[in-house]
Structure formats: C-alpha cells, structure tokens
Scaffold this motif. Structure first.
Motif, PDB file in Angstrom:
ATOM      1  N   GLY A 126      38.764  34.107  42.291  1.00 47.18           N
ATOM      2  CA  GLY A 126      39.268  34.371  40.951  1.00 47.18           C
ATOM      3  C   GLY A 126      39.602  35.833  40.740  1.00 47.18           C
ATOM      4  N   ARG A 127      38.730  36.717  41.214  1.00 43.83           N
ATOM      5  CA  ARG A 127      38.986  38.157  41.090  1.00 43.83           C
ATOM      6  C   ARG A 127      40.190  38.565  41.937  1.00 43.83           C
ATOM      7  NH1 ARG A 127      35.977  41.749  38.968  1.00 43.83           N
ATOM      8  NH2 ARG A 127      36.242  43.288  40.636  1.00 43.83           N
ATOM      9  N   PHE A 128      40.345  37.943  43.099  1.00 49.40           N
ATOM     10  CA  PHE A 128      41.495  38.238  43.953  1.00 49.40           C
ATOM     11  C   PHE A 128      42.799  37.859  43.258  1.00 49.40           C
ATOM     12  CE2 PHE A 128      44.596  36.763  47.113  1.00 49.40           C
ATOM     13  CZ  PHE A 128      44.738  37.898  47.899  1.00 49.40           C
ATOM     14  N   ILE A 129      42.810  36.681  42.625  1.00 47.71           N
ATOM     15  CA  ILE A 129      44.012  36.229  41.912  1.00 47.71           C
ATOM     16  C   ILE A 129      44.314  37.159  40.734  1.00 47.71           C
ATOM     17  CG2 ILE A 129      44.950  34.360  40.486  1.00 47.71           C
ATOM     18  CD1 ILE A 129      43.455  32.399  42.313  1.00 47.71           C
ATOM     19  N   SER A 130      43.273  37.531  39.977  1.00 41.95           N
ATOM     20  CA  SER A 130      43.472  38.492  38.878  1.00 41.95           C
ATOM     21  C   SER A 130      43.974  39.828  39.419  1.00 41.95           C
ATOM     22  CB  SER A 130      42.166  38.699  38.116  1.00 41.95           C
ATOM     23  OG  SER A 130      41.787  37.536  37.417  1.00 41.95           O
ATOM     24  N   GLY A 131      43.504  40.189  40.608  1.00 38.62           N
ATOM     25  CA  GLY A 131      43.965  41.431  41.236  1.00 38.62           C
ATOM     26  C   GLY A 131      45.443  41.394  41.561  1.00 38.62           C
ATOM     27  N   ILE A 132      45.932  40.234  42.005  1.00 36.66           N
ATOM     28  CA  ILE A 132      47.366  40.088  42.262  1.00 36.66           C
ATOM     29  C   ILE A 132      48.163  40.375  40.988  1.00 36.66           C
ATOM     30  CG2 ILE A 132      49.189  38.431  42.829  1.00 36.66           C
ATOM     31  CD1 ILE A 132      47.226  37.075  44.730  1.00 36.66           C
TER      32      ILE A 132
END
Length: 506
Positions: A126-132
């Motif tokens: 989830g944090r990776f997707i928000s990072g994108i």
C-alpha cells in the motif's frame, strides 16, 4: 503602485491550492509514521516492532524492530522513484492535469490498501502504491504552479507546494496523536483510524483535481495556441482581448516557438549540452542534500529521539511535541511566501543550510549533556532546537528547492530534467529513512553530526554553484545559465536593475 496581490486571482489561487493538496498527502505519509511507530500496543504490536513483556508489564522493542522499520519506511520512497520514472513518459504526452488525475486515483487506492492491511507485506504494498502517486504528483505540482503563475509571484506561489507538505505533516501528527490519546481500548481501531485519516485529503484531491485546467505552456507545446490563450485568460480572470493577457501570451508564445523550433530535447542533448547538464547536476545534488540535511530523520523519528536520548515519555509528551513541531513549521512556512521574492532562492538555500547544520550540532551536544547530567533542562532545550531546525527548514530548503527546480529548465526538456531531480530527492529520502534507525542504534545521538556534515556540504555547494533566478521569465533561464559569461553577466545586471525598480514600486 503594483502589489503582489494584484497578480492573484481566485482561479489562480484555486488551481495552486488544489495542486498543493498532492504535496499535503505526501507530507501526511511522511509525518504519519512518526506517531505510528510510537503506538506500541497497536501498530507496533501488529507489525512486530514491539512485544509485551509480562515481567515489566509493558511493550518493549523487538530485536527485529530496526529491520522492520527499514522495510516499512522506504517502501513509500521506492514507490516514489517508480512514480518519478513513470511521469517522465507521461508529462509531455498526456499533459500536467491528466498526470495529476492519475496520481489522485493511485493515491486513493494506496491509502485504502494501507487501511485494510493485516500484514507488514500488504502494508508495504500500500505504501509503495501511494509512493508511485507521490512520485507522479510531486514532479508535476511545482511544474504546474510555475507554468501558470505570473513571473512576479512565481516564487510566492511555489511555496504553497511546500506549505502543503508541511501542512500534511502537521495534520498527520495531529490526527495520529488524537488517536493515540483517545482510542485506548480498541487497539486495532487505534492504528487503522490513524492510517485511515489520510483518506480525507486523498478523496478531496480525487474530486477537485478534475476542475483544474491545463497549463498554457503545455498547450503551446502541443501547438494548441487558441486553447492556450483561453486557459491563460481563464486563469487570469480576464477576457482574451485584455492587453495584459495578450502581452503575456505573445511574450510566452514567441519565446516558446523559438525554443521549440529545435524540437523536444533528447537524452543525448541533455547529457552533452554543457549548460543543461550543469543545471541537471545542480538540481540533482540539491534534491539529494534536501533530504540528507536530516529533515526526515526528525520527521520519522523525533518521538523516538525524545524517548531514547531525552527521557521524554512518548505517551505523555512525545506525540504532542511532534505535533507542535509540525504546526510551528507549517506556520513558519507562510512568511517565506512573502519574502522569497525579496531574499531570493540562493540566500535561503545557503544560509538555511548553515542554520540547519548548527541545529544538528546543538542537538548532539544537548543529547550528550542530558545523558551525562540527567537534567531535564537540557532535554527541553533540545526540543526547542529541534523546533528551530523545523522552522529554518520550512523557511529555506523546504520552500526554495522546489521553486528553484521548477524554474530552471526550458519547456522542451523540463519533463526529463525535473524527473531526474525528483528521483534524487527520493533517493536521498530513502537513504535517510532506511538508515537513521540503524545509525541511531550503533552511533546514538552522534548520528546528528553526520547530518551536520551534510549541512556543511550543502552550504558550500549552494555558495559555489547556485545562481539566483528570482524575477526571471522561465523562457530566459538559458540566458542565465548560458555559456557566454559576458552576456550572462549583462543579463543578470538587467534583471537586478529591473527587480530593484519593482521592489521600490511595491
């Protein structure tokens, strides 16, 4: 008499504020972990940072805590690097606004996954997707603001982006502190509510980003002159026949047509043209130093600093102290909006780095005195110095770096150059976020001397390499950084004389 407020319209302000919400969400993600890491019985227990010690009757750190924090913290940043690379291929293809809209959707999905997650792996996804999403929007927002802002207040409006970032950190710490203090019976609800609050600005951004109009400069890039003029007039809230709108459009259009006659810049041109590669290196180093001065070390781990080195309870004081730090930084960003056009970008970066370095040294010394003397007075002085660090950062590097980067490159190579700068910001953020907890484990408060060293490097680099850009049209940056030294000096003298005259009029 011409005032800055004369250049501001409601539509311009609306566009800038909505764009800056993306920075607010980024700041929320950064500021959120600080308090979450202090939720020992809820977030810490679920994700293996803390375990309950039956003998001590309290939650204590697990052996794997530094490793788990090293995994959780940079997952968002790694996503940011991917997002920065993705936006490189979208920015000049589908436009600034469509990129922001895509980013708003991805932000919402990433936040939703974080709220519903049950394992550290899903949390990091989830944090990776928000990072994108952050990589996409943080590359676009400063650029979007600079392209729609009148040159007389471009720096002032550019700081709204930094204001959003500081505001996000404040709101995250405030919401999470309230969850820590008042949701004490249902531990699962405590951390999920704290994480879920970020969905509020995400939803706001998702809705209102669809009301933004494309920048006139991008439309000129696509040879859509008529729509470019319409959008410029719309943002300025004047008819297309207004003399000032016509003059601004004709000046913009004429310079861009000359620039775009050479075609869009290739990677080969960027890395073989001396004046361009020089600017790319400057922006990349500035963005790297922007993180290496240690702001994320304070942002992610201030409550742990209070607990470990200053003996200040995170449950009783630490969370509120972190919240107060963020609100002070947020408030102190506002004056920079007024004075950046007076002080300029270079002095803010140069003397900001000097002040940040002094604060880092002071933090180390005060932590040492607190450890040796066990006197609380040194702990509270250290808290004040940490606050001062946040104030100086919000006044200088938080504000000036993004403004400087958004101004520096010609339109035909702005996407590529800004993406490179964004990537280096995330690299710096990942270095700090992934290593600080381990450095503090082995070096303790001497870690702050490492960041003080980077502040010294930032001071020297800014003094030697950064040139002032205030009051210069975006299309004239090549003249400032061109290879002809005599022509460049003459241009700088003309700009300084013009700027001094405008200041006297104001």
């Amino acid at each position: 008499m011409v005032r800055k407020s004369d250049y501001v319209t409601k539509r311009l302000l609306f566009s800038v504020i909505i764009a800056s919400v993306a920075s607010l969400i980024y700041g929320w993600e950064v500021g959120m972990l600080n308090i979450l890491f202090s939720m020992r019985g809820s977030f810490g227990n679920v994700f293996g940072l803390y375990e309950f010690d039956r003998q001590k009757k309290t939650f204590v750190e697990t052996e794997s805590k530094p490793l788990r924090e090293m995994i959780i913290t940079p997952s968002f940043i790694i996503g940011g690097i991917f997002g920065s690379i993705i936006v490189l291929y979208l920015m000049d293809t589908i436009g600034r606004i469509r990129c922001l809209r895509i980013g708003s959707i991805i932000y919402f999905i990433g936040g939703l996954i974080q709220v519903l997650c049950k394992t550290i792996a899903v949390l990091c996804i989830g944090r990776f997707i928000s990072g994108i999403a952050s990589g996409i929007t943080l590359c676009i927002c400063p650029l979007f603001i600079s392209e729609i802002a009148p040159k007389q207040i471009r720096g002032t409006l550019g700081i709204v982006n930094s204001l959003g970032l500081q505001g996000g950190m404040f709101l995250a710490s405030l919401c999470n502190t309230l969850c820590l203090k008042f949701i004490t019976k249902n531990m699962n609800l405590q951390w999920r509510t704290a994480v879920g609050c970020q969905m509020i600005p995400s939803l706001f951004f998702l809705i209102f980003v669809w009301f933004l109009r494309e920048t006139p400069r991008y439309l000129l890039l696509k040879r859509d002159d008529e729509k470019a003029l319409d959008n410029l007039a719309y943002i300025r809230q004047r008819p297309t026949t207004d003399p000032e709108v016509a003059d601004e459009f004709n000046e913009m259009n004429g310079k861009l047509k000359v620039e775009l006659s050479e075609g869009m810049a290739s990677w080969k041109e960027i890395f073989t043209t001396k004046s361009i590669i020089y600017r790319v290196v400057i922006v990349s180093v500035l963005q790297l130093l922007h993180m290496l001065v240690g702001i994320n070390a304070i942002g992610y781990y201030s409550t742990q600093i209070y607990s470990k080195y200053l003996n200040i309870s995170p449950q009783k004081y630490g969370a509120w102290l972190a919240t107060l730090n963020n609100v002070i930084s947020f408030i102190c960003t506002v004056p920079a909006m007024r004075y950046i056009e007076n002080f300029g970008r270079k002095p803010l970066l140069k003397w900001g780095a000097f002040g940040l370095g002094c604060c880092m040294v002071a933090i180390c010394v005060l932590c040492h005195l607190c450890e040796v003397t066990h006197k609380s007075v040194f702990a509270w002085i250290c808290v004040i110095v940490i606050y001062l660090f946040g104030i100086i950062y919000s006044w200088s590097w938080s504000s000036a770096v993004f403004v400087f980067q958004s101004e520096l490159f010609p339109l035909r190579m702005r996407a590529k150059a800004n993406t490179i700068g964004g990537i280096f910001q995330y690299i710096g953020s990942m270095i700090v976020g992934a290593t600080t907890t381990t450095l503090m484990k082995f070096f303790g408060y001497y870690t702050f001397l490492i960041y003080a060293g980077f502040c010294l490097i930032a001071f020297i680099f800014t003094s030697l390499c950064v040139r002032e850009t205030k009051g210069i049209a975006l299309e004239d940056m090549d003249r400032l950084y061109g290879g002809d030294i005599e022509a460049r000096n003459e241009f700088k003298r003309d700009i300084n004389n013009c700027f001094e005259t405008n200041v006297k009029e104001v």
